[in-house]
Motif scaffolding. Structure first.
Motif, mmCIF file in Angstrom:
data_model
loop_
_atom_site.group_PDB
_atom_site.id
_atom_site.type_symbol
_atom_site.label_atom_id
_atom_site.label_comp_id
_atom_site.label_asym_id
_atom_site.label_seq_id
_atom_site.Cartn_x
_atom_site.Cartn_y
_atom_site.Cartn_z
ATOM 1 N N UNK A 198 0.826 -1.207 0.000
ATOM 2 C CA UNK A 198 0.000 0.000 0.000
ATOM 3 C C UNK A 198 0.863 1.261 0.000
ATOM 4 N N UNK A 211 0.883 -4.949 13.280
ATOM 5 C CA UNK A 211 -0.274 -5.704 13.768
ATOM 6 C C UNK A 211 -1.289 -5.706 12.643
ATOM 7 N N UNK A 222 -3.563 -7.474 4.795
ATOM 8 C CA UNK A 222 -2.958 -6.257 5.338
ATOM 9 C C UNK A 222 -3.938 -5.436 6.160
ATOM 10 N N UNK A 223 -5.104 -6.019 6.514
ATOM 11 C CA UNK A 223 -6.025 -5.278 7.370
ATOM 12 C C UNK A 223 -5.470 -5.267 8.788
ATOM 13 N N UNK A 224 -5.664 -4.142 9.502
ATOM 14 C CA UNK A 224 -5.107 -4.037 10.844
ATOM 15 C C UNK A 224 -5.715 -5.027 11.835
ATOM 16 N N UNK A 225 -4.970 -5.327 12.871
ATOM 17 C CA UNK A 225 -5.417 -6.278 13.864
ATOM 18 C C UNK A 225 -5.058 -5.778 15.266
ATOM 19 N N UNK A 226 -5.900 -4.881 15.812
ATOM 20 C CA UNK A 226 -5.615 -4.409 17.165
ATOM 21 C C UNK A 226 -5.858 -5.521 18.188
ATOM 22 N N UNK A 270 -3.754 -0.482 20.290
ATOM 23 C CA UNK A 270 -5.105 0.080 20.162
ATOM 24 C C UNK A 270 -5.406 0.489 18.722
ATOM 25 N N UNK A 271 -6.698 0.628 18.389
ATOM 26 C CA UNK A 271 -7.036 0.973 17.000
ATOM 27 C C UNK A 271 -6.819 2.448 16.649
ATOM 28 N N UNK A 289 -3.973 4.328 16.586
ATOM 29 C CA UNK A 289 -2.710 4.778 16.004
ATOM 30 C C UNK A 289 -2.181 3.776 14.987
ATOM 31 N N UNK A 290 -0.999 4.083 14.490
ATOM 32 C CA UNK A 290 -0.324 3.257 13.506
ATOM 33 C C UNK A 290 -0.208 1.792 13.953
ATOM 34 N N UNK A 291 -0.345 0.836 13.019
ATOM 35 C CA UNK A 291 -0.267 -0.585 13.408
ATOM 36 C C UNK A 291 1.140 -1.121 13.632
#
Lengths: 71, 449
Positions: free
Chosen positions: B233, B339, B345-349, B374-375, B377-379
């Motif tokens: 991305x 994360x 590549x979807x985030x995983x908090x 946490x959701x 900020x940056x992963x």
């Protein structure tokens, strides 16, 4: 009644459907923002929107109901 | 300098604290509600709660942050990267409050923050830029007509964009027509400025950047290059220094052009000049990042320089060491651990229930086991930096490191590294920016066969 739930925590960025709309499986119903990324939420199944359970700007946790679909 | 406020969070705040500790400088950390438990907050000499979780209400509260610095008698503010680091208004306000902004002058941040403005400046300074429009394109008709002159494929970019947001590859006129309004709208929404322009798309390009430094006496030096072509991305995932597959003559020219670029704007403090380099090793100016870069540790590893220390020294008015004293030794690679789901590549908090690092690496992380990602900020969970006498040695160390590393509680891209570092293009080192996407597609195809 079936519910579309959040697969991850995040903030509701926009909502693409409203009550009474018919949605089909795979259709994007809203966008969540999590970790600086926009994540489209797709309907896992089709149905009629009975209720949109969140508002733009709401913070949702994983598993929270986003949209309730009826037959 | 006795006390510095760090207007940032997580790993970079921690990184800055470490150097300050070594130099005997006190630190003030700022944090949102969710970040209160993170290690950087307790590691700083003092900590100030700055606001609720969304960055707009906490880490972007310029006035509040400056107020806190003044109240706690800090003499300088280090902005880290991201957040307010490239915000010229913030830099200006910091200076007007009688504090030192550890970074370049606000005017320079302004010039370089605008992609069209910086292209123009570089062109005048004799630094090659990617062929494209000199001005913004106002509407789709103008875009289509300009595009005919440039030729497809091309990139449609937001002048105020950055971080991979606000740019789209257009293969043909149809794609350009489809994307035009959306890029313009996104640029407006994200950056408050909807100026867009067109740039020729350079096929099989590598992203190679040069670390530069300037001081108040007008000295400019470079600290060689970093290859950041492994991306997803449009964001970097693996960086290495020196760049593999780059002849010495091209390396010299690239570093010289970066110094020329920095000199053209009278640059002070740490900066990075990003270039795209084509198959013939011809290169074009892409943009300049007017701050410490995420991947700065690999440069530190090969040059032996503490870049944060240099930033502080320059901010104090000290003179830089001469170019002839800066050398590189060995090879260093940084892996960014995110994360996120390694496939989508979807985030995983989530909570880091297990965080076990392998051996032999420099780890820059804002988290310890038990902390929450946490959701808000940056992963990025960590940067793993491995260094050795040669690239082969570093790859060997990497294999061992990833074998020994375990993260549980969130999905991460660790599984991707494990396999990707064994791929032919990465081992050979002659990879371009599309390498990760191409490799992933190939993996999928092999599985379905």
């Amino acid at each position: 009644m079936k519910q579309l739930t959040a697969s991850m925590a995040g903030t509701v960025l926009n909502i693409a459907v409203s009550e009474g709309d018919s949605v089909s499986a795979g259709q994007t119903v809203m966008t969540l923002e999590s970790m600086k990324m926009e994540i489209p939420v797709e309907a896992e199944f089709g149905g009629n929107v009975e209720k949109v359970d969140v508002e733009v700007g709401s913070f949702v946790n994983e598993g929270d109901t986003l949209v309730t679909l009826g037959e | 300098m006795k006390k510095i406020l760090i207007a940032n969070r997580g790993e970079i705040a921690r990184r800055i604290i470490r150097t300050c500790d070594r130099l005997g400088i006190e630190t003030v950390a700022i944090h949102s509600e969710a970040d209160g438990e993170l290690p950087y907050v307790s590691e700083a000499t003092e900590a100030a709660a700055i606001g609720p979780n969304p960055v707009a209400q906490s880490y972007l509260q310029a006035d509040k942050i400056i107020e806190e610095a003044l109240k706690r008698n800090a003499e300088a503010i280090h902005p880290g990267y991201g957040l307010l680091s490239e915000n010229a208004d913030f830099a200006r306000k910091v200076t007007e409050a009688g504090l030192i902004f550890i970074g370049p002058k606000p005017e320079v941040i302004d010039t370089m923050g605008d992609k069209l403005g910086s292209r123009h400046t570089m062109k005048q300074a004799g630094v090659p830029v990617v062929p494209g429009t000199a001005e913004g394109v106002s509407d789709i008709d103008a875009a289509v007509s300009e595009a005919k002159a440039i030729g497809y494929p091309l990139m449609l970019k937001a002048s105020a964009g950055g971080g991979g947001i606000g740019m789209v590859l257009c293969e043909n006129e149809q794609a350009l027509t489809q994307q035009f309004d959306s890029v313009k709208n996104r640029a407006k929404a994200y950056f408050g400025n909807d100026i867009v322009y067109l740039e020729k798309f350079i096929a099989n390009a590598r992203h190679i950047e040069v670390q530069i430094f300037g001081d108040e006496s007008g000295n400019i030096v470079h600290l060689y290059e970093r290859n950041c072509s492994v991306q997803r991305r449009n964001q970097k995932v693996i960086e290495e220094s020196p760049s593999p597959d780059l002849p010495e003559s091209a390396r010299t020219k690239l570093c010289e052009a970066a110094v020329q670029a920095a000199r053209a704007v009278g640059y002070t403090n740490a900066g990075t000049v990003e270039f795209i380099v084509d198959e013939n090793n011809d290169f074009y100016f892409l943009e300049m990042n007017t701050r410490l870069q995420v991947e700065h540790p690999i440069t530190e590893e090969v040059t032996g320089v503490d870049l944060v220390e240099w930033q502080i020294n320059v901010a104090k008015g000290e003179t830089l060491p001469g170019q002839d004293t800066i050398h590189t030794n060995g090879h260093s690679i940084e892996y960014r651990i995110y994360a996120e789901d390694p496939k989508t590549f979807f985030p995983s908090p989530g909570t880091l229930s297990v965080l076990k690092w392998g051996t032999g690496a420099r780890i820059e992380t804002g988290y310890e086991e038990g902390n929450k990602v946490t959701p808000f900020y940056d992963p990025m969970i960590a940067k793993v930096i491995l260094t050795g006498a040669s690239r082969e040695k570093v790859l060997e160390k990497s294999r061992k490191f990833f074998d020994e590393t375990a993260i549980e509680g969130v999905k991460t891209n660790l599984p991707l590294f494990d396999q990707f570092i064994e791929s032919k293009p990465f081992i050979e080192g002659n990879y371009a920016t599309a390498v990760l996407a191409q490799w992933l597609t190939q993996q999928k195809e092999e599985k379905t066969v």
